[in-house]
Scaffold this active site. Sequence first.
Site, PDB file in Angstrom:
ATOM      1  N   HIS A   1      68.869 106.634 113.385  1.00  9.67           N
ATOM      2  CA  HIS A   1      68.794 107.596 112.271  1.00  9.67           C
ATOM      3  C   HIS A   1      69.961 107.362 111.302  1.00  9.67           C
ATOM      4  CE1 HIS A   1      65.388 109.859 113.562  1.00  9.67           C
ATOM      5  NE2 HIS A   1      65.960 110.354 114.631  1.00  9.67           N
TER       6      HIS A   1
ATOM      7  N   HIS B   1      68.440 105.778 119.710  1.00 12.54           N
ATOM      8  CA  HIS B   1      67.538 106.470 118.798  1.00 12.54           C
ATOM      9  C   HIS B   1      68.342 107.178 117.700  1.00 12.54           C
ATOM     10  CE1 HIS B   1      63.990 109.302 118.053  1.00 12.54           C
ATOM     11  NE2 HIS B   1      64.996 109.916 117.459  1.00 12.54           N
ATOM     12  N   GLU B   2      69.352 107.939 118.133  1.00 12.46           N
ATOM     13  CA  GLU B   2      70.153 108.687 117.159  1.00 12.46           C
ATOM     14  C   GLU B   2      70.894 107.758 116.211  1.00 12.46           C
ATOM     15  OE1 GLU B   2      70.075 111.772 116.484  1.00 12.46           O
ATOM     16  OE2 GLU B   2      68.732 112.262 118.113  1.00 12.46           O
TER      17      GLU B   2
ATOM     18  N   HIS C   1      60.124 110.347 112.356  1.00 10.72           N
ATOM     19  CA  HIS C   1      59.829 109.499 113.520  1.00 10.72           C
ATOM     20  C   HIS C   1      58.478 108.834 113.342  1.00 10.72           C
ATOM     21  CE1 HIS C   1      62.640 112.614 114.995  1.00 10.72           C
ATOM     22  NE2 HIS C   1      63.170 111.582 115.604  1.00 10.72           N
TER      23      HIS C   1
HETATM   24 ZN   LIG Z   1      65.130 111.395 116.055  1.00  9.49          ZN
END
Ligand SMILES: [Zn+2]
Length: 883
Positions: free
Chosen positions: A209, A205-206, A287
């Site tokens: 980004h 997830h990170e 998100h």
């Molecule tokens: Zn996030």
Amino acid sequence: MNKLVFIFQVITNIVFAIENTSVFENTQFLDKNNYYQNVDQIMKQKYYEINKNNTQRERFMQQNSQTYPLRITYDIFRENDQQITEELEVYIGSLLDTAFSYYQSLLSVKQTDQNNTFYLKELNNCLGFLIKSDDFVTGIEESDLHLYVSFKYSDSDLIASAGHCYIDPFLQRPTFGRILLNLSYFQKINRTNLQFFRDLQSIMHETLHILGFSTASMNYWIDPETNEPYTFKNVHKILKQKMLNDREVSEISSTNIVKTIREYYGCDSIEGMLLENQGSDYTKNQHWERSILMNELMSGSSNPEGGVFSLFNIALLRDTGFWDVVDENLANPIYWGKNQGCQFYENKCQADLKYDEFEDIDGIFDCSYTGEGFGVSQTDPFSDDCPIIYPTDSQLCINYEQNQQINEIGNISQNNLMFNFSTQSRCFKSNISIDNSAASFADVRCLKSYCNEEGTQVTIQIDQLQMILVCKEEGQTLLVENGIKTYGKVICPKSFPRFCSSFQNICPQFCSKNGYCVKGKCHCNKGFFGDDCSQSCSELNEEGQCTIKCPPGQYINPDITCQNDCPQGYFKNVQTKTCEKCHFSCSKCNGPTNQNCLDCHLLSYLQNNTCVTDCGEGYFQNKQFQKCQKCIEGCLKCSNDKICQECDGQNGYIQYGNLCKNTFCDLQCLTCEQDKKDKCTSCVQNFYLDKTQQTCQDRNNCPQGYYSDQEKRECVECDEGCLQCKYSSDDCQSCDETKNYTLFGNKCFQLINCFSPCKTCLDDSSSIKCATCINNYYLQEQECVEQCSIGYYLHENKCKKCSQNCESCINFPDNCLSCPQDKFLSNSKCYSKCMQGQIWVNGFCIDRPVTSYNLITKNRALSARNNQFQLLILCLLFLISLI
Ligand SMILES: [Zn+2]
């Protein structure tokens, strides 16, 4: 920062990302806002300089068509006071390696032969992390993206935070980023396989980004119309604010995202994908919106069942314009809101329709949407006031490491309720128990189950009874009994595709901390193998992978096991005996090369074994079969095979209603053979193609044995033995008697020899039936009988059916002798009985003058409600016993 201790710097081809168990970003953890304001100022100038002399970049792009897997390198730093055990170091190392090897498979880029250099000397830090001068002087070798990983102690429930810190103006993609890990969190957790699976999702997830999913990087996304970054000036083209149901919301409306969501939700009016509208500045707008896409990897908070890397992230990564290849074969299926329409997207649980995604109120006890566990519905901080079932850890069927240890559940023995916890277990509505003590437990069970490959059948395995149950229909109720005893029932899943998709996301033992899971198959890290990546290999090849040789007819799978087949997205390479990846555009392929596609991803269509997004002139996209299909002859532009929007004028075709007529051909031909104007291949309106003569006939002039078919606009042959048919080939009006065919109903049957009491018989292929009967026998429904049955009357030596009104009749179909039970006879006719509360007067039913009917219904309604109330109380008791 000068106290940093260098743990290890690995220049491997690896990359990574992170976040936390409950909320993904945290304002205090990494101050991104200030940094990006500064960076944007400097980058403006850099982009300006590069664009002034853009030919160099263009030349690079043209000369380098080849793409290579993204090389992710990283440094890990920790400070003196940061204690990390060896075991934790291995855990974190494996997390980073696994996440980065995932993105390395997912993304490919054009490479430069130069070192990856941090050109922001003016800043000398990466999101607050001080960079050593080597990195902006000599740069990092063999690296497309370099990440600085460091630690911080924080009491918050955050796992990690991350962001890009440099987007290279020449390559136009992020080349440096930072990840900050919460050491307090990592020291606290039980490092189980499930925990690794969740933490891996946080790192992925990170990393996403860093790779482009952030409003800070959207200014640098490439506008496909100009091939330039959107910049602050134009980012409004893809990032829009609007009001939706009294909430201020943001939407991403870039090309692929819009196409994907319209197809996914089944709503053509959606203008953009909603971003999370709740939470802190670092969660909000960064998100996907939780309520319309709950279990996605890029949802605003992690959820107990984990997040799916889905086609939404694929679409986003494509829309950044940063990455040359984004391989959709690495995406896993997601079902939340799929095909639920515009109402779902706009109004979620507030819509008039009821969706399985949401419960009506908080506090409902049920299986979760994915079926991976059970729990109580609650409204979370991101779900736009919609109650969703959230299992706790002890309510997760897949949490085998924790739950296999527990002997009791809700004060009843687990074994008695036949619970099973494993990566193969899912939640079912069921009340089974060994000794019928289940009455005090709610009707959910974790049961081991499997889907067949097509996802059309679910098999349930109950070890305690050594029993296998098979669900063949959605929602089917199966009785669990063994001939001696009944143990209760199991309700089959409501939607097989949804239920089975969960098995694609959860791999055996969560790949044992040594790999990632795609479509139900583990992809093991270097040095590991096995269907759950649990085994380490004794011998490594040059690439660091296990050396393995398969017996004849078997192929090396991604989990480094020998199998007869390859998983979806792979084909059998007969030479290397390995499952090889399909070209990123195909979802299925069969070799001999990776480009022999059999099936395509959501927004592409099959054309001559390749998958394309644009079918080209003369073709249209057949969405049902995901294929490019040819328009009708002479048509350049169409959206289906019935309506042409533009005819090929250059080749002599003119618009003819919805079709195209070739002006060269004879009058009644719409199209004809080349150079033969009187040999029609299709006909103008109200004419039908006689294929035997290649002429066009009007409605009544098809040859004998043919009928004019409106749909096909052709003369179509009647069924065998039929001389004349009308609306379809089996709608026959006369039969070929010279070949012994005779008409029964509207079909022709051939008469054959037969036995008494039949005199002549028909052959209708399935059985022999009578056509005529010997003396003193009568034909009834193709049988010979001595006497007509009840419901039939004798007419010209045949038994014919009475009208539906009569039970029996004589001489005529509606000359009744007796009536069905709910009717009565009057003057040889049958009449309906009057309803309760009515009486028969002169042939009509009229209301009885005085009645107690209303009172009765009222009482009935009241007692029904009492039952419901009792149920509710029972449910509450179950809940209490669970706590
Ligand atoms: Zn996030």
